[in-house]
Design a protein around this motif. Structure first.
Motif, PDB file in Angstrom:
ATOM      1  N   ARG A   5       0.990  -1.315   0.255  1.00 12.84           N
ATOM      2  CA  ARG A   5      -0.157  -0.086   0.313  1.00 12.84           C
ATOM      3  C   ARG A   5       0.877   1.416   0.168  1.00 12.84           C
ATOM      4  NH1 ARG A   5      -3.643   0.363   5.020  1.00 12.84           N
ATOM      5  NH2 ARG A   5      -1.949  -0.355   5.815  1.00 12.84           N
ATOM      6  N   THR A   6       1.705   1.248   0.510  1.00 12.49           N
ATOM      7  CA  THR A   6       2.821   2.311   0.875  1.00 12.49           C
ATOM      8  C   THR A   6       4.088   2.238   0.192  1.00 12.49           C
ATOM      9  OG1 THR A   6       3.940   1.366   2.828  1.00 12.49           O
ATOM     10  CG2 THR A   6       2.569   2.654   3.345  1.00 12.49           C
ATOM     11  N   ALA A   7       4.468   0.945  -0.544  1.00 11.93           N
ATOM     12  CA  ALA A   7       5.438   0.957  -1.636  1.00 11.93           C
ATOM     13  C   ALA A   7       5.578   2.365  -2.586  1.00 11.93           C
ATOM     14  CB  ALA A   7       5.529  -0.508  -2.119  1.00 11.93           C
ATOM     15  N   TYR A   9       4.420   5.496  -2.883  1.00  9.34           N
ATOM     16  CA  TYR A   9       4.627   6.459  -2.848  1.00  9.34           C
ATOM     17  C   TYR A   9       5.660   6.587  -2.054  1.00  9.34           C
ATOM     18  CZ  TYR A   9      -0.728   6.482  -1.918  1.00  9.34           C
ATOM     19  OH  TYR A   9      -2.391   6.724  -2.865  1.00  9.34           O
ATOM     20  N   ALA A  10       6.763   5.913  -1.781  1.00 10.23           N
ATOM     21  CA  ALA A  10       7.838   5.458  -1.244  1.00 10.23           C
ATOM     22  C   ALA A  10       8.168   5.902  -2.376  1.00 10.23           C
ATOM     23  CB  ALA A  10       8.470   3.883  -0.842  1.00 10.23           C
ATOM     24  N   VAL A  11       8.193   5.022  -3.716  1.00 12.86           N
ATOM     25  CA  VAL A  11       8.930   5.239  -4.781  1.00 12.86           C
ATOM     26  C   VAL A  11       8.426   6.479  -5.124  1.00 12.86           C
ATOM     27  CG1 VAL A  11       9.087   4.718  -7.510  1.00 12.86           C
ATOM     28  CG2 VAL A  11       8.245   2.864  -5.660  1.00 12.86           C
ATOM     29  N   LEU A  12       7.876   7.072  -5.298  1.00 12.75           N
ATOM     30  CA  LEU A  12       6.791   8.785  -5.537  1.00 12.75           C
ATOM     31  C   LEU A  12       8.361   9.762  -5.020  1.00 12.75           C
ATOM     32  CD1 LEU A  12       5.299  10.781  -6.632  1.00 12.75           C
ATOM     33  CD2 LEU A  12       4.136  10.464  -5.360  1.00 12.75           C
ATOM     34  N   LEU A  13       8.211   8.865  -4.001  1.00  9.17           N
ATOM     35  CA  LEU A  13       9.399  10.166  -3.192  1.00  9.17           C
ATOM     36  C   LEU A  13      10.814   9.616  -3.593  1.00  9.17           C
ATOM     37  CD1 LEU A  13       9.443  11.880  -0.429  1.00  9.17           C
ATOM     38  CD2 LEU A  13       9.768   9.999   1.088  1.00  9.17           C
ATOM     39  N   LEU A  14      11.251   9.003  -3.629  1.00 13.98           N
ATOM     40  CA  LEU A  14      12.609   9.019  -3.788  1.00 13.98           C
ATOM     41  C   LEU A  14      12.988   9.294  -5.782  1.00 13.98           C
ATOM     42  CD1 LEU A  14      15.336   7.656  -4.157  1.00 13.98           C
ATOM     43  CD2 LEU A  14      14.776   5.242  -4.873  1.00 13.98           C
ATOM     44  N   ALA A 118      15.397   2.793 -10.300  1.00 16.75           N
ATOM     45  CA  ALA A 118      15.568   2.549 -11.904  1.00 16.75           C
ATOM     46  C   ALA A 118      14.919   0.555 -11.263  1.00 16.75           C
ATOM     47  CB  ALA A 118      17.100   1.841 -12.251  1.00 16.75           C
ATOM     48  N   LEU A 119      15.247   0.332 -10.204  1.00 21.57           N
ATOM     49  CA  LEU A 119      14.973  -1.603  -9.845  1.00 21.57           C
ATOM     50  C   LEU A 119      13.459  -1.383  -9.269  1.00 21.57           C
ATOM     51  CD1 LEU A 119      17.810  -2.631  -8.438  1.00 21.57           C
ATOM     52  CD2 LEU A 119      17.127  -3.372 -10.281  1.00 21.57           C
ATOM     53  N   LEU A 120      13.238  -0.600  -8.984  1.00 21.55           N
ATOM     54  CA  LEU A 120      11.952  -0.205  -8.468  1.00 21.55           C
ATOM     55  C   LEU A 120      11.064   0.022  -9.590  1.00 21.55           C
ATOM     56  CD1 LEU A 120      12.808   2.008  -5.272  1.00 21.55           C
ATOM     57  CD2 LEU A 120      11.061  -0.554  -5.375  1.00 21.55           C
TER      58      LEU A 120
END
Length: 133
Positions: A5-7, A9-14, A118-120
């Motif tokens: 659910r949060t991953a 958003y973590a990718v967006l932040l990065l 790139a991997l995410l």
């Protein structure tokens, strides 16, 4: 375990952090150092001066593309390579970027962060999703 659910958003932040960093570095080379000044610096550290121009364009373009979410894994993969090559200038200076002529930890950290992105994948809120790497 990754929280599905949060991953995204973590990718967006990065993506936003790296995009902002690339945009800032490219604009610094364009506006503060100037392209000719950046070319001179490249020559002083052993890179061909003409590379300054495509690097400036790449950093600004990559920054915008990462922030907007356009082909994120592909842009991040290219950024990883670009930053790793840029890191070679600093390898002889030691670890800390506060060393004279800068250390290698900052560009290597950014390179590996780009590899992680790139991997995410694309994350959430993208304009143009990419096919998987």
């Amino acid at each position: 375990m990754i929280n599905p659910r949060t991953a995204p958003y973590a990718v967006l932040l990065l993506r936003l952090i790296l995009g902002t960093m690339f945009l800032a570095h490219g604009l610094t080379k364009l506006l503060a150092l100037t392209p000719a000044g950046t070319a001179h610096i490249f020559q002083m550290v052993g890179f061909p001066g003409f590379l300054a121009y495509p690097i400036i364009a790449f950093e600004i373009g990559a920054g915008v593309m990462l922030i907007l979410g356009i082909y994120v894994p592909w842009v991040a993969a290219i950024a990883c390579v670009q930053l790793l090559i840029a890191s070679t200038v600093h390898f002889g200076n030691g670890w800390s970027f506060s060393n004279p002529k800068g250390g290698w930890e900052y560009p290597v950290f950014l390179s590996l962060s780009s590899l992680a992105l790139a991997l995410l994948g694309d994350g959430i809120f993208t304009l143009r999703r990419s096919s998987k790497l």
